[in-house]
Design a protein around this motif. Sequence first.
Motif, PDB file in Angstrom:
ATOM      1  N   PRO A 157       0.817  -1.212   0.000  1.00 38.84           N
ATOM      2  CA  PRO A 157       0.000   0.000   0.000  1.00 38.84           C
ATOM      3  C   PRO A 157       0.850   1.261   0.000  1.00 38.84           C
ATOM      4  N   SER A 158       0.299   2.327  -0.539  1.00 37.53           N
ATOM      5  CA  SER A 158       0.884   3.657  -0.409  1.00 37.53           C
ATOM      6  C   SER A 158       0.173   4.328   0.755  1.00 37.53           C
ATOM      7  N   LEU A 159       0.932   4.792   1.762  1.00 34.81           N
ATOM      8  CA  LEU A 159       0.346   5.310   2.992  1.00 34.81           C
ATOM      9  C   LEU A 159       0.920   6.674   3.332  1.00 34.81           C
ATOM     10  N   ALA A 160       0.071   7.588   3.752  1.00 38.17           N
ATOM     11  CA  ALA A 160       0.515   8.922   4.159  1.00 38.17           C
ATOM     12  C   ALA A 160      -0.297   9.377   5.355  1.00 38.17           C
ATOM     13  N   ALA A 161       0.303  10.223   6.190  1.00 34.83           N
ATOM     14  CA  ALA A 161      -0.382  10.743   7.373  1.00 34.83           C
ATOM     15  C   ALA A 161       0.207  12.088   7.749  1.00 34.83           C
ATOM     16  N   PHE A 162      -0.642  12.999   8.207  1.00 33.44           N
ATOM     17  CA  PHE A 162      -0.153  14.270   8.732  1.00 33.44           C
ATOM     18  C   PHE A 162       0.641  14.001  10.008  1.00 33.44           C
ATOM     19  N   CYS A 163       1.736  14.720  10.176  1.00 33.39           N
ATOM     20  CA  CYS A 163       2.598  14.534  11.341  1.00 33.39           C
ATOM     21  C   CYS A 163       2.100  15.401  12.493  1.00 33.39           C
ATOM     22  N   PRO A 164       1.671  14.807  13.618  1.00 36.76           N
ATOM     23  CA  PRO A 164       1.111  15.594  14.721  1.00 36.76           C
ATOM     24  C   PRO A 164       2.115  16.540  15.369  1.00 36.76           C
ATOM     25  N   TRP A 165       3.401  16.166  15.389  1.00 37.91           N
ATOM     26  CA  TRP A 165       4.383  16.981  16.108  1.00 37.91           C
ATOM     27  C   TRP A 165       5.166  17.919  15.190  1.00 37.91           C
ATOM     28  N   ALA A 202       7.021  -0.880   4.052  1.00 36.25           N
ATOM     29  CA  ALA A 202       5.973  -0.844   5.073  1.00 36.25           C
ATOM     30  C   ALA A 202       4.632  -1.317   4.534  1.00 36.25           C
ATOM     31  N   THR A 203       3.843  -1.922   5.405  1.00 33.25           N
ATOM     32  CA  THR A 203       2.486  -2.332   5.069  1.00 33.25           C
ATOM     33  C   THR A 203       1.441  -1.602   5.910  1.00 33.25           C
ATOM     34  N   SER A 204       1.879  -0.909   6.958  1.00 34.48           N
ATOM     35  CA  SER A 204       0.959  -0.125   7.784  1.00 34.48           C
ATOM     36  C   SER A 204       1.736   0.984   8.479  1.00 34.48           C
ATOM     37  N   LEU A 205       1.009   2.040   8.879  1.00 34.61           N
ATOM     38  CA  LEU A 205       1.654   3.233   9.440  1.00 34.61           C
ATOM     39  C   LEU A 205       0.693   3.924  10.388  1.00 34.61           C
ATOM     40  N   SER A 206       1.221   4.406  11.513  1.00 28.53           N
ATOM     41  CA  SER A 206       0.442   5.243  12.412  1.00 28.53           C
ATOM     42  C   SER A 206       1.381   6.148  13.197  1.00 28.53           C
ATOM     43  N   LEU A 207       0.965   7.401  13.402  1.00 26.28           N
ATOM     44  CA  LEU A 207       1.755   8.370  14.166  1.00 26.28           C
ATOM     45  C   LEU A 207       1.003   8.722  15.441  1.00 26.28           C
ATOM     46  N   SER A 208       1.711   8.713  16.557  1.00 23.48           N
ATOM     47  CA  SER A 208       1.078   8.999  17.835  1.00 23.48           C
ATOM     48  C   SER A 208       0.672  10.465  17.920  1.00 23.48           C
ATOM     49  N   PRO A 209      -0.555  10.750  18.385  1.00 26.57           N
ATOM     50  CA  PRO A 209      -0.978  12.142  18.561  1.00 26.57           C
ATOM     51  C   PRO A 209      -0.463  12.768  19.853  1.00 26.57           C
ATOM     52  N   ALA A 210       0.180  11.957  20.700  1.00 30.88           N
ATOM     53  CA  ALA A 210       0.579  12.439  22.021  1.00 30.88           C
ATOM     54  C   ALA A 210       2.089  12.526  22.224  1.00 30.88           C
ATOM     55  N   ALA A 211       2.860  11.875  21.373  1.00 29.10           N
ATOM     56  CA  ALA A 211       4.311  11.859  21.534  1.00 29.10           C
ATOM     57  C   ALA A 211       4.950  11.650  20.166  1.00 29.10           C
ATOM     58  N   ARG A 212       6.274  11.771  20.106  1.00 30.03           N
ATOM     59  CA  ARG A 212       6.977  11.635  18.831  1.00 30.03           C
ATOM     60  C   ARG A 212       7.268  10.168  18.518  1.00 30.03           C
ATOM     61  N   THR A 258       1.405 -10.691   7.978  1.00 27.56           N
ATOM     62  CA  THR A 258       1.637  -9.280   7.670  1.00 27.56           C
ATOM     63  C   THR A 258       0.921  -8.377   8.673  1.00 27.56           C
ATOM     64  N   VAL A 259       1.618  -7.376   9.175  1.00 23.45           N
ATOM     65  CA  VAL A 259       1.006  -6.383  10.062  1.00 23.45           C
ATOM     66  C   VAL A 259       0.301  -5.373   9.160  1.00 23.45           C
ATOM     67  N   HIS A 260      -0.972  -5.619   8.872  1.00 22.10           N
ATOM     68  CA  HIS A 260      -1.651  -4.814   7.867  1.00 22.10           C
ATOM     69  C   HIS A 260      -2.368  -3.600   8.447  1.00 22.10           C
ATOM     70  N   LEU A 261      -2.392  -3.476   9.768  1.00 23.20           N
ATOM     71  CA  LEU A 261      -2.984  -2.289  10.377  1.00 23.20           C
ATOM     72  C   LEU A 261      -2.295  -1.984  11.691  1.00 23.20           C
ATOM     73  N   CYS A 262      -1.949  -0.730  11.897  1.00 26.63           N
ATOM     74  CA  CYS A 262      -1.520  -0.256  13.220  1.00 26.63           C
ATOM     75  C   CYS A 262      -2.162   1.113  13.422  1.00 26.63           C
ATOM     76  N   ARG A 263      -2.691   1.327  14.610  1.00 26.17           N
ATOM     77  CA  ARG A 263      -3.453   2.545  14.861  1.00 26.17           C
ATOM     78  C   ARG A 263      -3.303   2.972  16.314  1.00 26.17           C
ATOM     79  N   PHE A 264      -2.758   4.188  16.537  1.00 27.57           N
ATOM     80  CA  PHE A 264      -2.661   4.736  17.877  1.00 27.57           C
ATOM     81  C   PHE A 264      -4.033   5.211  18.336  1.00 27.57           C
ATOM     82  N   ALA A 265      -4.323   5.032  19.612  1.00 24.05           N
ATOM     83  CA  ALA A 265      -5.526   5.595  20.208  1.00 24.05           C
ATOM     84  C   ALA A 265      -5.364   7.112  20.310  1.00 24.05           C
ATOM     85  N   PRO A 266      -6.467   7.878  20.377  1.00 29.60           N
ATOM     86  CA  PRO A 266      -6.366   9.341  20.474  1.00 29.60           C
ATOM     87  C   PRO A 266      -5.518   9.824  21.641  1.00 29.60           C
ATOM     88  N   SER A 267      -5.491   9.053  22.717  1.00 30.20           N
ATOM     89  CA  SER A 267      -4.686   9.432  23.883  1.00 30.20           C
ATOM     90  C   SER A 267      -3.205   9.174  23.665  1.00 30.20           C
TER      91      SER A 267
END
Length: 284
Positions: free
Chosen positions: A171-179, A215-225, A255-264
């Motif tokens: 997959p092609s994956l992109a995410a806004f960087c919280p920090w 990579a097959t999945s991506l997630s950025l923490s909203p609370a830390a780097r 395959t780790v096809h999903l990773c997702r940080f909780a809002p906290s």
Amino acid sequence: LCYRVSALVPLQSCQCLAWKPHPVIAFGAESQHVVAGYSDGTIRLFSISRTEMELKMHPHAVALTAITYSTDGEMILSGGKDGLVAVSSPRTGMTIRILADHKGSPITVLQCTRKQYHDFGVEGGELWLATSLDRRVSIWASDWLKDKCELLDWLSFPAPAGPEGLGSLLPSLAAFCPWEPGTLVYVGFGMQKEALFYSLHKKQVVEKISLPYFATSLSLSPAARFMAVGFGERLLRLLWCPTSNAQDYAGHDDTVHLCRFAPSGRHLLTTSHTAVLVWEFTGG
């Protein structure tokens, strides 16, 4: 506790799902609505509290591959297997806009973020991005109440010819960087195995982090780097940015096809073929 919120949809499968963001005035409250995209091109809105389907829309002619709410929860953005992106109102059930910029390649990611940083010279209350399987990312500024939606940037990441079929499996994956305001992170099949940090202000890649695999999945923490990256080699890597210090974790059966940080930011959910793992962060 687990309970069914609706009857099964005959002959159709749920392809993507998103929770409605709760309003700022109710910070800490739990959202009571989810939206789901199906293989027949329909969108269904479910009420958790009433355990029923509230609305059905049909903005796509093909299977949905990505879905999300606008940051205020007033619009639903959905992407299909044909690359079309629809913007629909959950209040009226009407589709107000169709974007064909990614036409021909399945949408892999849709993400919205509040516009809390420098003005990019365009009107809009939020930014959102769409990513398609062909390694293209579009970034938009929108104000849906004023019917404004303007293209802010367009990215196309190169890749070698490589082994036949390899690119289509990743997959092609992109995410806004919280920090890092005004920055997005991209991973996917490319010239190198790496995560790319692209600055919307400078219009260029400003940082690269090497990865052991594509990579097959991506997630950025909203609370830390922290950045979590999953791989087809049954591996999860947690990176501390910007030092790029990394820790690898096994435990998945495929395959780790999903990773997702909780809002906290305190928990991380990862999934593979038969495993769903929840990771807890106890350190500072």
